[in-house]
Design an enzyme around this catalytic site. Structure first.
Site, PDB file in Angstrom:
ATOM      1  CG  ASN A 182      -7.319  33.987  -6.509  1.00 24.28           C
ATOM      2  OD1 ASN A 182      -6.646  33.228  -5.794  1.00 24.28           O
ATOM      3  ND2 ASN A 182      -7.180  34.025  -7.822  1.00 24.28           N
ATOM      4  CB  CYS A 211       1.915   4.096   5.943  1.00 23.37           C
ATOM      5  SG  CYS A 211       0.368   4.535   6.753  1.00 23.37           S
ATOM      6  CD  GLU A 253     -10.642  29.189   1.908  1.00 20.84           C
ATOM      7  OE1 GLU A 253     -10.064  29.185   0.802  1.00 20.84           O
ATOM      8  OE2 GLU A 253     -10.121  28.781   2.951  1.00 20.84           O
ATOM      9  CB  CYS A 291      -0.900  -0.014   1.239  1.00 20.87           C
ATOM     10  SG  CYS A 291      -1.790   1.526   1.540  1.00 20.87           S
ATOM     11  CB  CYS A 296       0.212  20.954   4.691  1.00 15.34           C
ATOM     12  SG  CYS A 296      -0.406  21.729   3.189  1.00 15.34           S
ATOM     13  CB  CYS A 312      -6.416   0.956   6.801  1.00 17.73           C
ATOM     14  SG  CYS A 312      -5.405   2.467   6.827  1.00 17.73           S
ATOM     15  CG  ASP A 361      -4.059  26.467   7.826  1.00 16.76           C
ATOM     16  OD1 ASP A 361      -3.104  25.798   7.407  1.00 16.76           O
ATOM     17  OD2 ASP A 361      -5.113  25.959   8.262  1.00 16.76           O
TER      18      ASP A 361
END
Length: 415
Positions: free
Chosen positions: A320, A50, A292, A47, A371, A129, A341
Site C-alpha cells: 500500500n 470534451c 502495486e 456532452c 495525471c 464521438c 506513476d
C-alpha cells in the site's frame, strides 16, 4: 468563465460570486480569440466529455503547459530548471478505452448511449464521438437499437470499451454491464451484434472481476505492443491501461530517456500497474522491482514479464504505497533510481518516506509521471524543499486532446 477563451470580451451570467473570484458562463461574444475554432463534434457543449474543442489544438497544449507551471509554482513553490518539450499526437480518434453510460428513457424515445451531459448526471443524446476511433463512434446508433430490443434494457447501465492490437490484428472488446439474467433472445441478439460488427463481447453482472467472455468462445487475449522496446503487454478489458496508445509510447520513450536505465542498476517502479514502465526498463538490463497495491495487478505484471522473457530481471510485490513510511520503504532495499506513476491522489507518503537526497541510500534519479498537476506540485515540493532534490525538468504530454486533463512528467535528481 465557462465557454470563454483568454483575450475574449464576453457578456456573462454569473453563477457564484465570492470576495475575490466569480464563476460565470459566457452568453454573448463582443470579441473572439484568434485561437477559437469551430468544434468538430456536433455534441460539443452538451456532452461533458470534451471541454476544449473550441480552442486550437496547439493552444490547448500551450494552455496545459502553463497550467502545469502555474500549479508547480503556486501550489508547491517549485520551478523546474528547464521545460521539457511537449508530447503531442493525433487530436481525434485517439481514445482506445472508454466507459459509456446507458439509460432507458421512455420519454426520449428509448435507449440513450453516450457520455454524461455537461454538469449533469443525465446521459447525453449522442450518435457519434469524435475522440473515439471511427469504427467505435459508428456503433452508437446500432447499440441503441440493440439495447432497445433487449428484455432487460432498463438493467444495463454501462458499456466499457477496450481496444488492443494493431491495424489488421486490432481487437475491440465491449463489456456489457448486465444486472439481470438475459433471455435466450437477448443472448442471440448480442451474439449476432458481435459477429456483424466484428466485436468481442464480455458480460459483467457485478464488479470488474465478474466480467467474463460471452462471444466468441474461446476469447483471444487483449494486448498492446511497445515496439520501441520489443515487448507486448496483455490486459483484461476491465484492467486499467492508458487510453491513448500513441501518446503512451511517446511518454515511455521520454521516461526511458530521462531515467536512463543501465545494466545492473536496481530500479523501483512504484504503482507499476500491468508493467507499462517495468518491462521497458528491464530491456535496458536493469533489475526492476514493481510495486502495486492489488495482488491481481502484480500477478498480471509478472505474467507479462515472463511472456516477454524478462522475468529474470523483474520482480513484483504488493504494498500500500498510500500508507508508506520510512521503515516499510527500507524493507524493499536500496534503489539506484525510481519511477513513480501514481493515480490522481499522488504519492505524498512515498515522497515523505524517501531518504534525504544527501543520503547515499536515496535514489539518485526519480522520474515522476502524473495525471494531476496539483498532487504533482505537492509531491515535488516535498522532494525539493524537504528531501533536498532538484527538479531538473518538467513538461506535459497531451494524453487527452480536446479535454482539460493534464498528463505530465518530471525529472528529479540529487544535487
Amino acid at each position: 468563465v465557462d465557454g470563454a477563451l483568454p483575450g475574449e470580451r464576453v457578456r456573462v451570467t454569473v453563477q457564484r460570486r465570492k470576495n475575490n473570484w466569480e464563476q460565470a458562463t459566457a452568453v454573448a461574444w463582443q470579441r473572439e480569440s484568434s485561437q477559437r475554432v469551430r468544434p468538430q463534434c456536433p455534441h460539443f457543449g452538451h456532452c461533458g466529455g470534451c471541454k476544449m474543442q473550441h480552442l486550437h489544438i496547439a493552444a490547448q497544449v500551450a494552455t496545459k503547459q502553463r497550467a502545469l507551471e502555474d500549479a508547480l509554482w503556486h501550489l508547491g513553490k517549485v520551478k523546474a530548471e528547464r521545460l521539457l518539450r511537449q508530447i503531442e499526437g493525433p487530436a481525434w480518434g485517439y481514445r482506445y478505452r472508454a466507459r459509456l453510460s446507458v439509460r432507458y428513457v421512455a420519454r426520449k424515445g428509448g435507449v440513450l448511449v453516450g457520455f454524461r451531459e455537461k454538469k449533469s448526471s443525465y446521459v447525453a443524446d449522442m450518435d457519434s464521438c469524435e475522440v473515439l476511433p471511427p469504427h467505435v463512434s459508428a456503433l452508437f446508433l446500432p447499440l441503441r437499437e440493440l439495447i432497445s430490443g433487449f428484455s432487460l434494457r432498463d438493467r444495463l447501465p454501462q458499456i466499457e470499451i477496450a481496444i488492443g492490437g494493431e491495424r489488421e490484428e486490432q481487437m475491440t472488446v465491449l463489456v456489457f454491464r448486465i444486472l439481470d439474467r438475459m433471455t435466450a433472445e437477448d443472448e442471440a441478439a448480442l451474439r449476432a451484434f458481435g459477429e456483424k460488427y466484428r466485436l468481442h463481447i464480455y458480460v459483467q453482472p457485478g464488479g470488474p472481476d465478474t466480467a467474463v467472455p460471452f462471444w466468441p468462445i474461446p476469447m483471444p487475449e487483449l494486448a498492446y505492443s511497445l515496439p520501441d522496446f520489443g515487448v507486448k503487454l496483455a490486459f483484461a478489458p476491465t484492467e486499467f491501461t492508458q487510453v491513448n496508445h500513441g501518446i503512451n509510447r511517446s511518454l515511455l520513450r521520454r521516461a526511458m530517456s530521462l531515467l536512463d536505465p543501465q545494466p545492473g542498476e536496481r530500479i523501483a517502479d512504484m504503482f507499476c500497474g500491468l508493467g507499462n514502465f517495468s518491462l521497458p526498463i528491464a530491456t535496458f538490463g536493469a533489475d526492476v522491482v514493481g510495486i502495486e497495491g492489488a495482488d491481481a495487478l502484480v500477478k498480471r505484471a509478472a505474467r507479462n514479464a515472463d511472456a516477454n522473457g524478462l522475468g529474470a530481471r523483474c520482480s513484483f510485490a504488493v504494498a500500500n504505497l498510500f500508507d508508506t513510511d520510512e521503515a516499510s520503504l527500507a524493507k524493499l532495499g536500496r534503489f539506484d533510481k525510481m519511477l513513480i506513476d501514481p493515480p490522481r491522489e499522488g504519492a505524498v507518503e512515498l515522497c515523505k518516506a524517501l531518504p534525504h537526497a544527501a543520503d547515499e541510500a536515496a535514489p539518485k534519479r526519480i522520474v515522476y509521471v502524473s495525471c494531476n498537476p496539483a498532487t504533482l506540485a505537492r509531491d515535488l515540493s516535498v522532494l525539493m524543499h524537504e528531501k533536498g532534490y532538484r527538479v531538473r525538468g518538467a513538461g506535459i504530454a497531451n494524453m487527452f486532446p480536446q479535454t482539460s486533463h493534464v498528463e505530465s512528467i518530471a525529472l528529479i535528481e540529487r544535487g
